[in-house]
Design a protein around this motif. Sequence first.
Motif, PDB file in Angstrom:
ATOM      1  N   SER A 187       0.899  -1.149   0.000  1.00  0.00           N
ATOM      2  CA  SER A 187       0.000   0.000   0.000  1.00  0.00           C
ATOM      3  C   SER A 187       0.938   1.199   0.000  1.00  0.00           C
ATOM      4  CB  SER A 187      -0.897   0.009   1.250  1.00  0.00           C
ATOM      5  OG  SER A 187      -0.116   0.082   2.429  1.00  0.00           O
ATOM      6  N   LYS A 188       0.403   2.385   0.168  1.00  0.00           N
ATOM      7  CA  LYS A 188       1.286   3.546   0.271  1.00  0.00           C
ATOM      8  C   LYS A 188       1.837   3.602   1.696  1.00  0.00           C
ATOM      9  CE  LYS A 188      -0.368   6.346  -3.562  1.00  0.00           C
ATOM     10  NZ  LYS A 188      -0.813   7.679  -4.010  1.00  0.00           N
ATOM     11  N   SER A 189       2.745   2.688   1.963  1.00  0.00           N
ATOM     12  CA  SER A 189       3.304   2.531   3.302  1.00  0.00           C
ATOM     13  C   SER A 189       4.627   1.790   3.195  1.00  0.00           C
ATOM     14  CB  SER A 189       2.348   1.727   4.187  1.00  0.00           C
ATOM     15  OG  SER A 189       2.199   0.410   3.667  1.00  0.00           O
ATOM     16  N   GLU A 252       1.696   5.689  -9.899  1.00  0.00           N
ATOM     17  CA  GLU A 252       1.747   5.523  -8.439  1.00  0.00           C
ATOM     18  C   GLU A 252       2.744   4.437  -8.054  1.00  0.00           C
ATOM     19  OE1 GLU A 252      -2.616   6.639  -6.680  1.00  0.00           O
ATOM     20  OE2 GLU A 252      -2.539   4.953  -8.078  1.00  0.00           O
ATOM     21  N   GLU A 255       6.108   5.950  -8.278  1.00  0.00           N
ATOM     22  CA  GLU A 255       6.305   6.806  -7.111  1.00  0.00           C
ATOM     23  C   GLU A 255       6.651   5.976  -5.882  1.00  0.00           C
ATOM     24  OE1 GLU A 255       3.745  10.441  -5.834  1.00  0.00           O
ATOM     25  OE2 GLU A 255       3.078   8.761  -4.561  1.00  0.00           O
ATOM     26  N   TYR A 256       5.997   4.816  -5.749  1.00  0.00           N
ATOM     27  CA  TYR A 256       6.292   3.958  -4.598  1.00  0.00           C
ATOM     28  C   TYR A 256       7.739   3.469  -4.633  1.00  0.00           C
ATOM     29  CZ  TYR A 256       6.071   0.319  -1.109  1.00  0.00           C
ATOM     30  OH  TYR A 256       6.326  -0.439   0.004  1.00  0.00           O
ATOM     31  N   PHE A 259       9.759   6.204  -3.425  1.00  0.00           N
ATOM     32  CA  PHE A 259       9.570   6.337  -1.978  1.00  0.00           C
ATOM     33  C   PHE A 259      10.516   5.416  -1.208  1.00  0.00           C
ATOM     34  CE2 PHE A 259       7.213   4.247   1.586  1.00  0.00           C
ATOM     35  CZ  PHE A 259       7.272   5.292   2.515  1.00  0.00           C
ATOM     36  N   THR A 260      10.571   4.152  -1.595  1.00  0.00           N
ATOM     37  CA  THR A 260      11.464   3.226  -0.883  1.00  0.00           C
ATOM     38  C   THR A 260      12.922   3.639  -1.043  1.00  0.00           C
ATOM     39  OG1 THR A 260      11.615   1.681  -2.771  1.00  0.00           O
ATOM     40  CG2 THR A 260       9.838   1.313  -1.174  1.00  0.00           C
ATOM     41  N   TYR A 290       5.472  12.616  -0.503  1.00  0.00           N
ATOM     42  CA  TYR A 290       5.131  11.395   0.235  1.00  0.00           C
ATOM     43  C   TYR A 290       4.300  11.672   1.489  1.00  0.00           C
ATOM     44  CZ  TYR A 290       9.138   9.860  -2.582  1.00  0.00           C
ATOM     45  OH  TYR A 290      10.014   9.603  -3.609  1.00  0.00           O
ATOM     46  N   ASP A 292       1.274  11.572   2.151  1.00  0.00           N
ATOM     47  CA  ASP A 292       0.148  10.673   2.423  1.00  0.00           C
ATOM     48  C   ASP A 292       0.591   9.237   2.708  1.00  0.00           C
ATOM     49  OD1 ASP A 292      -1.702  12.725   2.029  1.00  0.00           O
ATOM     50  OD2 ASP A 292      -1.788  12.364  -0.136  1.00  0.00           O
ATOM     51  N   TYR A 293       1.897   9.006   2.789  1.00  0.00           N
ATOM     52  CA  TYR A 293       2.394   7.650   3.024  1.00  0.00           C
ATOM     53  C   TYR A 293       2.403   7.317   4.517  1.00  0.00           C
ATOM     54  CZ  TYR A 293       3.870   6.775  -1.782  1.00  0.00           C
ATOM     55  OH  TYR A 293       3.885   6.533  -3.133  1.00  0.00           O
ATOM     56  N   ASP A 294       2.093   6.083   4.808  1.00  0.00           N
ATOM     57  CA  ASP A 294       2.056   5.587   6.187  1.00  0.00           C
ATOM     58  C   ASP A 294       3.473   5.165   6.609  1.00  0.00           C
ATOM     59  OD1 ASP A 294       1.626   4.328   8.587  1.00  0.00           O
ATOM     60  OD2 ASP A 294       0.364   2.729   7.776  1.00  0.00           O
TER      61      ASP A 294
END
Length: 311
Positions: A187-189, A252, A255-256, A259-260, A290, A292-294
Amino acid sequence: MKNHHRWPAAVLCAGVTLAASSGALRAQAARTVKMQTLNVRDILYVMTGHHNILALMRDEGVVLVDNKPAGWGKLVLDNIQGVTDQPVTTIINTSASLEHVSGNVDYPSVKQIVAHPKTQARMETLDAFRGPNARFLPNTLVTDRLSLLDGQDRLDIYHFGKGVTDGDLIVVFPEKRLAHFGDLFPSKSLPPVDAASGGSALALPETLARAIAELKNISRVTTGRMEDSAAMADPSSPSAIFANPKTMTWAETQEYADFTRDVVAAIRQAATAGKSAEQAAASLQLPARYKDYDLSRAKEFTQLVYRELGR
């Protein structure tokens, strides 16, 4: 075989719940599996609950992409049997984590089990697959890439390297322009990296970058754990069939991967500055994109990066 496309919403968006009654399940009030079709003109469905799996309802037998933990099989089958009377004949284990492979034993009809060799090797050490249950071990292995089936149902299975485990697989339906990333994109986390199953926080961004670079012509991605990935795209729709659930776009997914990469870079920088893992996790600063990322797994993820760095 039952018609896949004209069942009412009560079936196509059905949820089956089983109350937990003892042991480790007492902390869990109930198990729930919900299923929706990804397209009213298709036979591919997504099932949420614990983590997300896909079911391809073919006349020749059902293909499960990923699997739920042992004991969840009845819930999965109850949903499947609302759409088809065909048995589960193929399971693709997309992860080496026990919670993703232990459920194989719930499907006595299965004939083909697909996994990475490292997943197979780890499963061979588990008591759950000893004796008669050895038949639930993988019998089809994917080292880099494997294609199964043909036509609209063709699927390509890829291994790009270590991530959440060392046996993570991505399953692509090229004709459907859809990919299932499983826990590689939960998920976005931050992902639940399983070091005991060979996972690597440091390798994860590189593995995702390779996937992004190699996979082409994908418009939708199903995630490993995002419950609302199976929510109606338009809850006000008068349609009797709850189809086209919300999935991640390829943008998305890109983008993930970024993010990592940025999380690992920030943790590396903190380690170089002499911060402890706890300080690094508490002071993690990321770009506004980022927001909105958990980051609830920041502490455990940071500790794993530090261990891998030898700090």
